[in-house]
Design an enzyme around this catalytic site. Structure first.
Site, PDB file in Angstrom:
ATOM      1  N   GLY A  16       1.253  -1.466   0.426  1.00 14.71           N
ATOM      2  CA  GLY A  16      -0.120  -0.062   0.154  1.00 14.71           C
ATOM      3  C   GLY A  16       0.956   1.641  -0.208  1.00 14.71           C
ATOM      4  N   THR A  22       5.003   1.790   5.614  1.00 15.99           N
ATOM      5  CA  THR A  22       3.796   1.604   6.406  1.00 15.99           C
ATOM      6  C   THR A  22       3.466   2.460   7.219  1.00 15.99           C
ATOM      7  OG1 THR A  22       2.368  -0.256   6.877  1.00 15.99           O
ATOM      8  CG2 THR A  22       3.867  -0.049   8.018  1.00 15.99           C
ATOM      9  N   ASP A  70       0.234   1.593   8.227  1.00 19.59           N
ATOM     10  CA  ASP A  70      -0.007   1.085   9.746  1.00 19.59           C
ATOM     11  C   ASP A  70       1.066   0.667  11.020  1.00 19.59           C
ATOM     12  OD1 ASP A  70      -2.343   0.810   8.291  1.00 19.59           O
ATOM     13  OD2 ASP A  70      -1.101  -1.986   7.185  1.00 19.59           O
ATOM     14  N   MET A  91      -7.970   3.058   9.442  1.00 14.80           N
ATOM     15  CA  MET A  91      -6.710   1.611   8.498  1.00 14.80           C
ATOM     16  C   MET A  91      -6.692   1.172   9.619  1.00 14.80           C
ATOM     17  SD  MET A  91      -6.069   2.852   4.618  1.00 14.80           S
ATOM     18  CE  MET A  91      -6.762   2.596   3.016  1.00 14.80           C
ATOM     19  N   GLY A  92      -6.082  -0.775   9.681  1.00 23.11           N
ATOM     20  CA  GLY A  92      -5.794  -1.543  10.360  1.00 23.11           C
ATOM     21  C   GLY A  92      -6.654  -2.652  11.015  1.00 23.11           C
ATOM     22  N   ARG A  93      -6.302  -3.236   9.924  1.00 18.51           N
ATOM     23  CA  ARG A  93      -6.658  -4.462   9.979  1.00 18.51           C
ATOM     24  C   ARG A  93      -6.704  -5.608  11.384  1.00 18.51           C
ATOM     25  NH1 ARG A  93      -6.896  -6.416   4.632  1.00 18.51           N
ATOM     26  NH2 ARG A  93      -6.039  -4.896   3.294  1.00 18.51           N
ATOM     27  N   GLU A 124     -10.729  -0.853  12.151  1.00 18.04           N
ATOM     28  CA  GLU A 124     -11.620  -0.697  10.274  1.00 18.04           C
ATOM     29  C   GLU A 124     -11.315  -2.379  10.978  1.00 18.04           C
ATOM     30  OE1 GLU A 124      -9.638  -0.915   6.301  1.00 18.04           O
ATOM     31  OE2 GLU A 124      -7.638  -1.662   7.062  1.00 18.04           O
ATOM     32  N   LEU A 167      -7.682   8.317   1.898  1.00 18.70           N
ATOM     33  CA  LEU A 167      -7.402  10.264   2.419  1.00 18.70           C
ATOM     34  C   LEU A 167      -5.808   9.742   3.292  1.00 18.70           C
ATOM     35  CD1 LEU A 167     -10.976  11.605   2.324  1.00 18.70           C
ATOM     36  CD2 LEU A 167      -8.956  11.373   0.526  1.00 18.70           C
ATOM     37  N   GLN A 168      -6.357   8.997   4.368  1.00 16.69           N
ATOM     38  CA  GLN A 168      -5.541   8.703   5.651  1.00 16.69           C
ATOM     39  C   GLN A 168      -3.976   8.183   4.667  1.00 16.69           C
ATOM     40  OE1 GLN A 168      -6.404   5.869   7.940  1.00 16.69           O
ATOM     41  NE2 GLN A 168      -8.378   5.262   6.791  1.00 16.69           N
TER      42      GLN A 168
END
Lengths: 408, 408
Positions: A12, A141, A143, A187-189, A244, A299-300
């Site tokens: 990403g 990342t 993340d 975001m963040g799985r 998320e 957007l983030q």
């Protein structure tokens, strides 16, 4: 004289990934590299012999400064997982043939923990093939879930954007005199680092978000609804940040409790979306309160108009450090960031074995989450705060931030 | 000596509505007003005698500059429609009693076409009551749908944010080498001004969005799907801007074709959401292409970190001009913006009868939309471009934009 080098971007995008690209490019050039090639769409493109000579695309100091301010991956990205070496040596030989043909001395891959798998396998295969090409990983990342590094380039800018957007959403939510509940999906799985950044909104001039839910802690819907009821008695506007990737105790994602559209990428990750909407609809229908679900979505990760200067500088540094290390003989390593002082904040770089980093996800430590699982501890806020400091102002042309675009 | 004045904010917030508040406050003070009161939550709050003395909240030049950079309505807002005068004179008498008690000479209301209804009714009632209180409207709305004015304060900054976000989303979309379709949903119930601003993304450094759909033109789903198929043959990333308010020929909103959650506010407006998601899901399921739906949501109306200097200056000016006009004896008027020169762009203010503005929506002229209804004409881009020019940099404190918060 030095040989050529090649650099790729994978996974990403972030708003500072191109600053790392510039770090690799400029440092390689400064240290006497021949050509600096850029893989188009990472290793997948390289396999199709898709690459460019970067000096044909980065032609001036202005280009370099524009590229630092350009979001997303200048070279294009991929989500491509190399097969296990024992299953397919052909593909590895093909890659090495291409690299040797291009007289590559060092190979740099800018990416997250999935992408570092590529560096691991290529550097492992270099040993089998007795190749002296150096393979170095450059971390990136939003993340922040990479092991062995204090944090990852890309995280600070995403955190800054999230905190700034939250401050604005909180002001917006307070505008009416009837109850409103805003749920913001971040975001963040599996790791809640990004969602945690919403805590930075609170301060002298901002009420802050009311609750923060990270995927590290199982999400209890009944307790959540009860908390919302309590808060709604006390205040007219409630703003909640939710990752998320939050899951209920039985392991299902919260958004899976209703309906879901499944998209599984090459690494087996589901596309997550709809957690905030599910919760907002549930509150709206059960309590009759006006709700709004906001997904910060891509957007983030691409808000290059709001980057952290600390982050963009570190992104450049890890690129440069990777080149320096490769030219000094290192291979199979990833450049990491070491925080050597808290106050003043000082970060240096070092190299770590890619085997300790590839495919490993670093989660938020449970002691950095409040016991009731609805907010983050001060330690986490202190950890993030230095990473969002200072700005690299966009170059505004005709009213909009200017980017550098690759012309093919 | 002058009497006191009172100012309120109404309707949806913008990122520059507080610049108009500052314009009213500062100009009133400079021109010798006694107290400058602020209604809390507009006319609805005033009816409950909720107001503040603004000088207790704006204490310094620094406060003024922070307030200009603070999104959402500092005083709080409302969506409250006064009854027809013939139906309820009591409520009008109550308002005038309060205003007279506060020795109000002039009443300013910052809002859009719904809010101008309040100025219309109050100035009408002033005639019946033989009151000499002046009532002036100060325009604001991101929607740009106010009649008689070249454009509305709040629109330029929202347009700038939308165009900047689109540029970033377009870069992000191009990152992978497989087809992706991104559909971005932009605010605008009946007027497509905001969605049209996505056209500003295209330029030397940006491919631009591929299609733009405004609510002024009926949306044809079959033609839309066919266009997407055509585009997908030519390019890997497609970015489409769609207004939340697009409707099919039979008058239903596009998002109503699937499911919908209805929320109707005091003015009878439905809460719109889900157009992009509906279209993205449809493309994903019919064509098997990876899609993403992005709603800019409230971010587009509260992104004070990305305002247009032209807009924020004009927002201040209309506030100041309203005070000047009221002190010169005007009432029942709205300050409007008159574009007197295109190149160089020059805008002045004048006063227009509120009866020609209240409750009227100005839509995008059909000749400013391409014949096939999938993009906007150059005239529309030339119209918007001057409104997004230049910046008012946020004041960054500890890594985040600083706001001014009302302490109660």
């Amino acid at each position: 004289m030095r040989g050529n080098v090649i650099v790729g971007q994978s996974g990403g995008p972030t708003s500072v990934i191109n600053s790392s690209l510039v770090g690799v490019y400029k440092t390689a050039k400064d240290r006497g590299a021949g050509k600096v090639y850029g893989m188009l769409h990472g290793i997948k493109g390289l396999l199709d012999r898709k690459y460019v000579d970067l000096s044909e695309h980065i032609k001036s100091d202005l280009d370099i400064d524009l590229l630092k301010r350009t979001p997303s991956s200048f070279l294009g990205s991929c989500r491509y997982k190399l097969p296990e070496i024992r299953d397919n040596t052909e593909i590895y030989d093909k890659i090495f043939d291409i690299l040797e043909e291009l007289e590559i001395e060092a190979f740099f891959y800018i990416g997250g923990n999935d992408s570092m798998d590529t560096i691991k396998k290529l550097s492992d295969y270099a040993i089998l093939r007795s190749s002296d090409i150096k393979f170095m990983g450059v971390p990136k990342t939003i993340d922040n879930d990479l092991a062995m590094t204090d944090h990852t380039p890309g995280y600070g800018s995403a955190a800054k954007y999230i905190a700034a957007a939250m401050k604005e959403v909180i002001r917006d939510g307070l505008v009416y005199d009837y109850p409103t509940i805003t749920i913001v999906e971040i975001m963040g799985r599996n790791a809640g680092w990004l969602t945690a950044a919403s805590a930075l909104a609170a301060g002298e001039d901002c009420e802050g978000v009311d609750m923060i839910f990270l995927p590290e802690v199982p999400f209890d819907i009944d307790k959540f609804m009860a908390r919302v009821t309590d808060l709604a008695k006390k205040q007219s506007s409630i703003v909640i940040a939710v990752s998320e990737g939050v899951k209920v105790a039985d392991g299902r994602y919260v958004f899976e409790l209703k309906d879901h559209v499944e998209y599984v990428d090459a690494f087996g990750h589901k596309q997550l979306q709809g957690t905030a909407k599910f919760l907002a609809d549930k509150i709206g229908s059960e309590f009759g309160i006006k709700t709004r679900a906001i997904e910060l979505s891509t957007l983030q990760r691409c808000a290059a108009h709001m980057t952290s200067r600390v982050d963009i500088t570190e992104a450049f540094q890890v690129g440069g450090a990777a080149v320096k290390a490769a030219f000094e003989g290192e291979t199979g390593k990833v450049v990491v960031l070491d925080r050597i002082s808290e106050d003043p904040y000082i970060c240096t770089t070092s190299c770590q074995d890619v085997h300790k980093i590839a495919n490993i996800e670093k989660k938020v430590p449970l002691e950095w989450i409040t016991k009731d699982g609805t907010y983050v501890a001060d330690e986490l806020i202190h950890y993030i705060r230095p990473l969002i400091q200072a700005e690299l102002s966009p170059m505004m042309v005709d009213g909009l931030p200017r980017h550098l675009r690759m012309r093919r």
